[in-house]
Each structure stands twice: as C-alpha cells, then as structure tokens.
Scaffold this active site. Structure first.
Site, PDB file in Angstrom:
ATOM      1  N   ARG A 138       0.821  -1.220   0.000  1.00  0.00           N
ATOM      2  CA  ARG A 138       0.000   0.000   0.000  1.00  0.00           C
ATOM      3  C   ARG A 138       0.853   1.266   0.000  1.00  0.00           C
ATOM      4  O   ARG A 138       0.472   2.278   0.595  1.00  0.00           O
ATOM      5  CB  ARG A 138      -0.920   0.039   1.231  1.00  0.00           C
ATOM      6  CG  ARG A 138      -1.968  -1.025   1.264  1.00  0.00           C
ATOM      7  CD  ARG A 138      -3.210  -0.573   0.495  1.00  0.00           C
ATOM      8  NE  ARG A 138      -4.217  -1.609   0.550  1.00  0.00           N
ATOM      9  CZ  ARG A 138      -5.205  -1.648   1.441  1.00  0.00           C
ATOM     10  NH1 ARG A 138      -5.338  -0.682   2.328  1.00  0.00           N
ATOM     11  NH2 ARG A 138      -6.057  -2.627   1.428  1.00  0.00           N
ATOM     12  N   ASP A 167      -6.756  -2.481  -7.092  1.00  0.00           N
ATOM     13  CA  ASP A 167      -7.226  -3.137  -5.873  1.00  0.00           C
ATOM     14  C   ASP A 167      -7.499  -4.598  -6.189  1.00  0.00           C
ATOM     15  O   ASP A 167      -7.809  -4.933  -7.334  1.00  0.00           O
ATOM     16  CB  ASP A 167      -8.493  -2.464  -5.338  1.00  0.00           C
ATOM     17  CG  ASP A 167      -8.778  -2.905  -3.909  1.00  0.00           C
ATOM     18  OD1 ASP A 167      -8.234  -2.297  -2.981  1.00  0.00           O
ATOM     19  OD2 ASP A 167      -9.507  -3.902  -3.728  1.00  0.00           O
ATOM     20  N   ARG A 186      -6.612  12.174  -5.379  1.00  0.00           N
ATOM     21  CA  ARG A 186      -7.890  11.577  -4.957  1.00  0.00           C
ATOM     22  C   ARG A 186      -8.971  12.625  -4.672  1.00  0.00           C
ATOM     23  O   ARG A 186     -10.151  12.302  -4.645  1.00  0.00           O
ATOM     24  CB  ARG A 186      -7.664  10.722  -3.711  1.00  0.00           C
ATOM     25  CG  ARG A 186      -7.473   9.270  -3.971  1.00  0.00           C
ATOM     26  CD  ARG A 186      -8.748   8.542  -4.404  1.00  0.00           C
ATOM     27  NE  ARG A 186      -9.517   8.074  -3.255  1.00  0.00           N
ATOM     28  CZ  ARG A 186     -10.718   8.523  -2.922  1.00  0.00           C
ATOM     29  NH1 ARG A 186     -11.296   9.460  -3.637  1.00  0.00           N
ATOM     30  NH2 ARG A 186     -11.340   8.029  -1.878  1.00  0.00           N
ATOM     31  N   ARG A 214      -3.218   6.878   1.014  1.00  0.00           N
ATOM     32  CA  ARG A 214      -3.686   8.119   1.633  1.00  0.00           C
ATOM     33  C   ARG A 214      -2.708   8.769   2.599  1.00  0.00           C
ATOM     34  O   ARG A 214      -2.915   9.909   2.991  1.00  0.00           O
ATOM     35  CB  ARG A 214      -5.020   7.858   2.335  1.00  0.00           C
ATOM     36  CG  ARG A 214      -6.149   7.681   1.345  1.00  0.00           C
ATOM     37  CD  ARG A 214      -7.405   7.231   2.032  1.00  0.00           C
ATOM     38  NE  ARG A 214      -7.223   5.887   2.562  1.00  0.00           N
ATOM     39  CZ  ARG A 214      -8.070   5.286   3.375  1.00  0.00           C
ATOM     40  NH1 ARG A 214      -9.135   5.907   3.796  1.00  0.00           N
ATOM     41  NH2 ARG A 214      -7.840   4.049   3.786  1.00  0.00           N
ATOM     42  N   TYR A 254     -14.613 -12.098  -0.334  1.00  0.00           N
ATOM     43  CA  TYR A 254     -15.264 -10.798  -0.515  1.00  0.00           C
ATOM     44  C   TYR A 254     -16.557 -10.957  -1.294  1.00  0.00           C
ATOM     45  O   TYR A 254     -17.565 -10.329  -0.986  1.00  0.00           O
ATOM     46  CB  TYR A 254     -14.335  -9.816  -1.233  1.00  0.00           C
ATOM     47  CG  TYR A 254     -13.518  -8.964  -0.289  1.00  0.00           C
ATOM     48  CD1 TYR A 254     -14.102  -7.901   0.398  1.00  0.00           C
ATOM     49  CD2 TYR A 254     -12.171  -9.215  -0.071  1.00  0.00           C
ATOM     50  CE1 TYR A 254     -13.361  -7.120   1.269  1.00  0.00           C
ATOM     51  CE2 TYR A 254     -11.423  -8.444   0.792  1.00  0.00           C
ATOM     52  CZ  TYR A 254     -12.020  -7.390   1.458  1.00  0.00           C
ATOM     53  OH  TYR A 254     -11.286  -6.629   2.320  1.00  0.00           O
TER      54      TYR A 254
HETATM   55  O1  CP3 Z   1       0.061  -1.479  -2.533  1.00  0.00           O
HETATM   56  C1  CP3 Z   1      -0.263  -0.557  -3.301  1.00  0.00           C
HETATM   57  O2  CP3 Z   1       0.141   0.627  -3.145  1.00  0.00           O
HETATM   58  C2  CP3 Z   1      -1.082  -0.889  -4.546  1.00  0.00           C
HETATM   59  C3  CP3 Z   1      -2.492  -0.702  -4.486  1.00  0.00           C
HETATM   60  C4  CP3 Z   1      -3.352  -1.594  -3.607  1.00  0.00           C
HETATM   61  C5  CP3 Z   1      -4.539  -1.107  -2.977  1.00  0.00           C
HETATM   62  N1  CP3 Z   1      -5.153  -2.163  -2.381  1.00  0.00           N
HETATM   63  C6  CP3 Z   1      -5.001   0.296  -3.019  1.00  0.00           C
HETATM   64  C7  CP3 Z   1      -6.107   0.743  -2.161  1.00  0.00           C
HETATM   65  C8  CP3 Z   1      -3.251  -2.957  -3.309  1.00  0.00           C
HETATM   66  C9  CP3 Z   1      -2.164  -3.944  -3.682  1.00  0.00           C
HETATM   67  C10 CP3 Z   1      -4.405  -3.310  -2.556  1.00  0.00           C
HETATM   68  C11 CP3 Z   1      -4.675  -4.691  -2.108  1.00  0.00           C
HETATM   69  C12 CP3 Z   1      -5.828  -4.951  -1.234  1.00  0.00           C
HETATM   70  N2  CP3 Z   1      -7.074  -4.370  -1.256  1.00  0.00           N
HETATM   71  C13 CP3 Z   1      -5.854  -5.978  -0.256  1.00  0.00           C
HETATM   72  C14 CP3 Z   1      -4.711  -6.928   0.007  1.00  0.00           C
HETATM   73  C15 CP3 Z   1      -3.721  -6.356   0.935  1.00  0.00           C
HETATM   74  C16 CP3 Z   1      -4.157  -6.337   2.373  1.00  0.00           C
HETATM   75  O3  CP3 Z   1      -4.410  -5.215   2.869  1.00  0.00           O
HETATM   76  O4  CP3 Z   1      -4.212  -7.403   2.987  1.00  0.00           O
HETATM   77  C17 CP3 Z   1      -7.126  -5.954   0.351  1.00  0.00           C
HETATM   78  C18 CP3 Z   1      -7.597  -6.861   1.481  1.00  0.00           C
HETATM   79  C19 CP3 Z   1      -7.891  -4.941  -0.300  1.00  0.00           C
HETATM   80  C20 CP3 Z   1      -9.314  -4.571  -0.052  1.00  0.00           C
HETATM   81  C21 CP3 Z   1      -9.430  -3.137   0.304  1.00  0.00           C
HETATM   82  N3  CP3 Z   1      -9.363  -2.085  -0.615  1.00  0.00           N
HETATM   83  C22 CP3 Z   1      -9.647  -2.554   1.589  1.00  0.00           C
HETATM   84  C23 CP3 Z   1      -9.796  -3.343   2.869  1.00  0.00           C
HETATM   85  C24 CP3 Z   1      -9.700  -1.151   1.404  1.00  0.00           C
HETATM   86  C25 CP3 Z   1      -9.961  -0.088   2.435  1.00  0.00           C
HETATM   87  C26 CP3 Z   1      -8.628   0.250   3.009  1.00  0.00           C
HETATM   88  C27 CP3 Z   1      -8.584   1.489   3.861  1.00  0.00           C
HETATM   89  O5  CP3 Z   1      -7.447   1.868   4.090  1.00  0.00           O
HETATM   90  O6  CP3 Z   1      -9.591   2.033   4.283  1.00  0.00           O
HETATM   91  C28 CP3 Z   1      -9.490  -0.884   0.031  1.00  0.00           C
HETATM   92  C29 CP3 Z   1      -9.433   0.447  -0.624  1.00  0.00           C
HETATM   93  C30 CP3 Z   1      -8.076   0.863  -1.091  1.00  0.00           C
HETATM   94  N4  CP3 Z   1      -7.266   0.069  -1.866  1.00  0.00           N
HETATM   95  C31 CP3 Z   1      -7.426   2.117  -0.879  1.00  0.00           C
HETATM   96  C32 CP3 Z   1      -6.197   2.037  -1.544  1.00  0.00           C
HETATM   97  C33 CP3 Z   1      -5.163   3.131  -1.673  1.00  0.00           C
HETATM   98  C34 CP3 Z   1      -7.991   3.315  -0.114  1.00  0.00           C
HETATM   99  C35 CP3 Z   1      -8.988   3.952  -1.046  1.00  0.00           C
HETATM  100  C36 CP3 Z   1      -9.018   5.440  -1.099  1.00  0.00           C
HETATM  101  O7  CP3 Z   1      -8.094   6.088  -1.667  1.00  0.00           O
HETATM  102  O8  CP3 Z   1     -10.015   6.000  -0.624  1.00  0.00           O
END
Ligand code: CP3
Length: 340
Positions: free
Chosen positions: A26, A75, A39, A30, A150
């Site tokens: 990640r 994602d 964003r 943010r 999911y």
């Molecule tokens: O790593 C990176 O920088 C690449 C991008 C990436 C995102 N999500 C961006 C994202 C990657 C590789 C993921 C993987 C992901 N997404 C996982 C596997 C990794 C882990 O955390 O175990 C999972 C379970 C998800 C599902 C997911 N997507 C969740 C739980 C959330 C909310 C997270 C939060 O911080 O609130 C997301 C949204 C998400 N995916 C964001 C980002 C940058 C936040 C969205 C925003 O900008 O509003």
C-alpha cells in the site's frame, strides 16, 4: 531494456544484491499528500479506471521514498468487474449483492478479464512507460480464497460466517467456485505480465480465517495451481498469506519464488519454518512507523539482520502501511534499510 535498479528482481531470483531491496505494501495511498491531492478530484474507482492517473500515483512512492519496486495502483477487488459485480469503495469495499445461494452462484457471469477490465492492462502499460525502466513493476491479485470471500461476505468480516459456512456445508459448491475463481485469476495475472508486469504478488489477506488443516484441504490446492500456472509466464511470484503464522508451513509447500511474511511472527522464526533455502519478504509491523526514527531504525535493522538467514530477503512491511504514517518517517525507513 535493462532495468536501472533490478535489486528487487535479483532478490526474487535468490541472489543477494549489495543493498537489501525494499518496497511497502500500500505504498501508494492516503498517507501521501500527493496521493490525497489526486484523490480529491476523482473517486477511488475512477482512479483505478484512469491509466494516466494510476501511473501518476504508482510512481509517487518511487520519487518520494526511493523504494526499489513499484506496485500497480489498483485493488484486489477490481477483478470482480469481470463478473459484472459492482464493488463500492467507501473507502472500505462493499458489494451490494453478495453471492450467498446456489441460485446466486448459477447467476455469476464469468467474463474474460482481458475484455472486461481492459483498463487494468492499460494501467500496467502506462506505469511501465512512466517508469522508463527505473525499477520493476509488480502486478497483483487477491488469492482465490480472499477474492471469493469478498464475493460471498460482501465486505470485510470478523467471523467469515458466510464463506466458511459455504465451505463446510457445501464443499462441492465451494470447490467449484474456487476452481472458477482460480481460472479467472490465472487469465487476469498472465495478461498483466503480457502488458509488462515484471513480478506478481498474490494476496491471501484472509487466509487466517481458516484453521491450518482446513486451509490445507480447501484452499492450498487452488493457490498452488494459480502460482504454478502464472510462473509459466516467466516472472517471479510472491505469495503473501496473512493472519495466522501457523499457516506458514502450509504456504511453504507452494513453490512460489518468494514467501511474504506478515508481522505476527519474527522473521527469524518464519525463516526456520519455510527453510533457509527460500526467499522471504517482510515483515515490519506497519504501526512501528507511527513511532519515531529511533524505534524504526532499531526494528528495521533487526529485520535486515534476521533476513540474512534466508537465501535472499526483500524488506517490506508485515501488512499495508497505515494512512496515519508520516511520509518523512516512511522515507527514513527506506534509507535505514538501504544503509543497513
Ligand atoms: O500497494 C499498493 O500501493 C497498490 C495498491 C493496492 C490497494 N489495495 C489500493 C487501495 C493494493 C495492492 C491493494 C490490495 C488490497 N485491497 C488488499 C490486500 C492487501 C491487504 O491489505 O491485505 C485488500 C484486502 C484490499 C481490499 C481493500 N481495498 C480494503 C480493505 C480497502 C480499504 C482500506 C482502507 O485503508 O480504508 C481498500 C481500498 C483501497 N485500496 C485504498 C487504496 C489506496 C484506499 C482507497 C481510497 O483512496 O479511498
């Protein structure tokens, strides 16, 4: 074209580059003001569907922090678009109509990701062009179990009642869904490599929902098939299962090039489980970045030291970076790892 910095790929292949390569799960997100700026103009979904913006945010941590690999901005749930399933990011993902009944299962339309999520491949190409061979690009997907969870739960879960209920009550239906999901993810990942991805990471973020024997019986064969099939595309594959260090012995039976380690076990113990001949990636608790430079330095150096016990080591966090992280401290971590 040769990469200017291929230390990450060298380590994936079991070599020991002069500096420990490092990137962070990640890393584009943010906690970076530059990301929040992008964003503020588009939703997360729009961002994922706009290749030029994906490339812009994918490169932010390369320029700002100096990490040794880029990871495609997307994602793990984007692939559900290929099934016509809408995911709402609020920012946590939510599915309006989760798959719960046999009738729901029969209604799934298993589309071809190469057509249905063509924007992912456009984003890979845009990232590769913008990177101009500075560092490699990592493509990724959710593991079959995590992605299916999911789809069935519809959102994050504490007990995983629906997916585990399905697995234990209707093992045939569960197995059939895992099989189809694995087929989908094989196509999804191989096409990322065709578009230019230099390595792949598979996130089994919800692996810890299952007991080790159930994970072995119901999940591992599908994950194994996914890894071996996409290794056919000739890029290294990282397998990251999170949530229960007791699963590590199971995950280590899969011939992934790199085993991702979460923060719930010391790296030395993890290496003794997977064996010193394997390449490991990990595993600083991301919340350590909420402390100060001195603690970060002490913890990071200990992990680099422990990593010497493995065939090769890629430094990473043991889970995604917190959005409350100070980017200055994140950069400090990268410098500490590079100079350790
Ligand atoms: O790593 C990176 O920088 C690449 C991008 C990436 C995102 N999500 C961006 C994202 C990657 C590789 C993921 C993987 C992901 N997404 C996982 C596997 C990794 C882990 O955390 O175990 C999972 C379970 C998800 C599902 C997911 N997507 C969740 C739980 C959330 C909310 C997270 C939060 O911080 O609130 C997301 C949204 C998400 N995916 C964001 C980002 C940058 C936040 C969205 C925003 O900008 O509003």
């Amino acid at each position: 074209m040769a990469l200017q910095n291929d230390s990450f790929l060298q380590a994936c292949r079991g070599l020991r580059p002069s500096r420990t390569p490092v990137w962070m799960m990640r890393q584009a997100g943010r906690y970076l003001p530059e990301y929040r700026e992008v964003r503020s103009k588009v939703s997360f979904t729009e961002l994922c569907r706009t290749p030029e913006l994906c490339a812009e945010v994918t490169l932010q941590p390369i320029d700002i922090l100096g990490v040794d690999a880029a990871i495609l901005f997307s994602d793990i749930l984007v692939v559900l678009d290929a099934l016509g399933v809408e995911v709402i990011f609020d920012p946590a993902p939510r599915i309006e109509a989760p798959v719960r009944t046999v009738a729901d299962v029969d209604r799934i339309r298993w589309g071809d990701p190469r057509e249905e999520v063509a924007y992912v491949y456009a984003a890979v190409r845009a990232c590769k062009a913008a990177l101009a061979d500075r560092v490699p690009l990592i493509g990724f997907c959710g593991a079959p179990f995590t992605t299916l969870s999911y789809l069935v739960e519809g959102k994050g879960s504490r007990d995983f009642e629906h997916i585990k209920g399905l697995c234990f009550r209707e093992p045939g239906v569960f197995h059939g869904l895992m099989e189809r999901m694995t087929d989908l993810l094989i196509v999804y990942l191989k096409a990322q490599v065709e578009a230019g991805a230099d390595a792949l990471q598979i996130f089994d973020s919800w692996a810890g929902a299952l007991a080790p024997d159930d994970y072995r019986e119901h999940v591992l064969p599908h994950l194994h098939r996914l890894v071996v099939e996409v290794q056919g595309a000739s890029v290294p594959v990282i397998c990251f299962a999170r949530g229960n260090a007791n699963l590590l012995a199971e995950v280590a039976t899969i011939p992934a090039d790199v085993i991702g380690i979460d923060w719930s076990i010391t790296l030395a113990d993890a290496i003794s489980v997977v064996g010193p001949e394997r390449v490991v990636q990990g595993n600083l608790d991301p919340m350590v970045l909420l402390a100060d430079a001195a603690l970060i330095e002490r913890k990071a150096r200990a992990i680099v030291e422990a990593g010497k016990g493995a065939r090769a080591h890629i430094f990473n966090l043991g889970h995604g970076i917190s959005r409350h992280t100070d980017p200055g401290l994140a950069r400090h971590l990268i410098e500490v790892v590079h100079s350790a």
